[in-house]
Design an enzyme around this catalytic site. Sequence first.
Site, PDB file in Angstrom:
ATOM      1  N   ASP A 113      15.616  -5.401  -0.434  1.00 23.54           N
ATOM      2  CA  ASP A 113      14.955  -4.207   0.088  1.00 23.54           C
ATOM      3  C   ASP A 113      16.001  -3.114   0.324  1.00 23.54           C
ATOM      4  OD1 ASP A 113      11.997  -3.749   1.717  1.00 23.54           O
ATOM      5  OD2 ASP A 113      13.638  -2.345   2.144  1.00 23.54           O
ATOM      6  N   ASN A 132       2.391  -7.241   3.846  1.00 19.47           N
ATOM      7  CA  ASN A 132       1.646  -6.118   4.410  1.00 19.47           C
ATOM      8  C   ASN A 132       0.577  -5.703   3.401  1.00 19.47           C
ATOM      9  OD1 ASN A 132       3.344  -6.041   6.678  1.00 19.47           O
ATOM     10  ND2 ASN A 132       4.816  -4.730   5.623  1.00 19.47           N
ATOM     11  N   GLY A 155      -0.041  -1.972   7.111  1.00 19.18           N
ATOM     12  CA  GLY A 155       1.265  -1.322   7.046  1.00 19.18           C
ATOM     13  C   GLY A 155       1.889  -1.302   5.665  1.00 19.18           C
ATOM     14  N   GLN A 156       1.069  -1.436   4.627  1.00 18.32           N
ATOM     15  CA  GLN A 156       1.599  -1.418   3.265  1.00 18.32           C
ATOM     16  C   GLN A 156       1.923   0.018   2.862  1.00 18.32           C
ATOM     17  OE1 GLN A 156      -1.028  -3.120   0.316  1.00 18.32           O
ATOM     18  NE2 GLN A 156       0.481  -2.947  -1.324  1.00 18.32           N
ATOM     19  N   SER A 157       3.172   0.238   2.453  1.00 15.46           N
ATOM     20  CA  SER A 157       3.561   1.594   2.055  1.00 15.46           C
ATOM     21  C   SER A 157       3.744   1.719   0.546  1.00 15.46           C
ATOM     22  CB  SER A 157       4.841   2.027   2.777  1.00 15.46           C
ATOM     23  OG  SER A 157       5.924   1.197   2.425  1.00 15.46           O
ATOM     24  N   HIS A 166       3.708  -7.110  -2.927  1.00 16.88           N
ATOM     25  CA  HIS A 166       5.068  -7.625  -2.705  1.00 16.88           C
ATOM     26  C   HIS A 166       5.104  -8.507  -1.479  1.00 16.88           C
ATOM     27  CE1 HIS A 166       4.627  -3.671  -0.795  1.00 16.88           C
ATOM     28  NE2 HIS A 166       5.406  -4.118   0.177  1.00 16.88           N
ATOM     29  N   LEU A 167       5.920  -9.543  -1.542  1.00 15.65           N
ATOM     30  CA  LEU A 167       6.210 -10.388  -0.393  1.00 15.65           C
ATOM     31  C   LEU A 167       7.548  -9.951   0.169  1.00 15.65           C
ATOM     32  CD1 LEU A 167       4.068 -12.105  -1.886  1.00 15.65           C
ATOM     33  CD2 LEU A 167       5.389 -14.135  -1.258  1.00 15.65           C
ATOM     34  N   HIS A 168       7.597  -9.795   1.486  1.00 16.21           N
ATOM     35  CA  HIS A 168       8.888  -9.604   2.158  1.00 16.21           C
ATOM     36  C   HIS A 168       9.399 -10.982   2.568  1.00 16.21           C
ATOM     37  CE1 HIS A 168       8.504  -5.176   3.165  1.00 16.21           C
ATOM     38  NE2 HIS A 168       7.220  -5.462   3.028  1.00 16.21           N
TER      39      HIS A 168
END
Length: 113
Positions: free
Chosen positions: A31, A86, A92-94, A99-101
């Site tokens: 990230d 998210n 809270g997805q921007s 995607h996985l954090h």
Amino acid sequence: MSDDCIFCRIGRGDISTAFVAESERLVAFRDVDPQAPLHVLVIPRDHVDSLASAGDESLLGELLGMAARIARDEGYADGGYRVVVNTGSDGGQSVPHLHLHLLAGRHLSWPPG
Ligand code: 5GP
Ligand code: ZN
């Protein structure tokens, strides 16, 4: 696939990005704004808007499997880690590409904000 989706561009290799791991259908990379000592994003190469619109459950299994493998390979399997997806506005997805954090390397509090 979308020309203006940043994660599609990363997945295609249009933007030079070091991959932590990759497979036929997935790539993982660090990230740009890390929230923990290890903060990796695991994404499908092909565009999927979010978990809410992900219909391919085998793909979701691959995403989780790659996150777990990276955590193990980076030495965080014993200490623990968190995987976050998210989803949508309240989630809270921007970036509107699934995607996985993968977060590890510090104690992560609960509940999230
Ligand atoms: P979200 O808020 O959608 O769950 O997470 C998006 C993540 O993507 C954020 O943690 C943000 O720092 C990261 N991000 C956004 N643009 C880029 C980029 O161009 N490169 C990388 N490596 N990460 C990005
Ligand atoms: Zn995309």
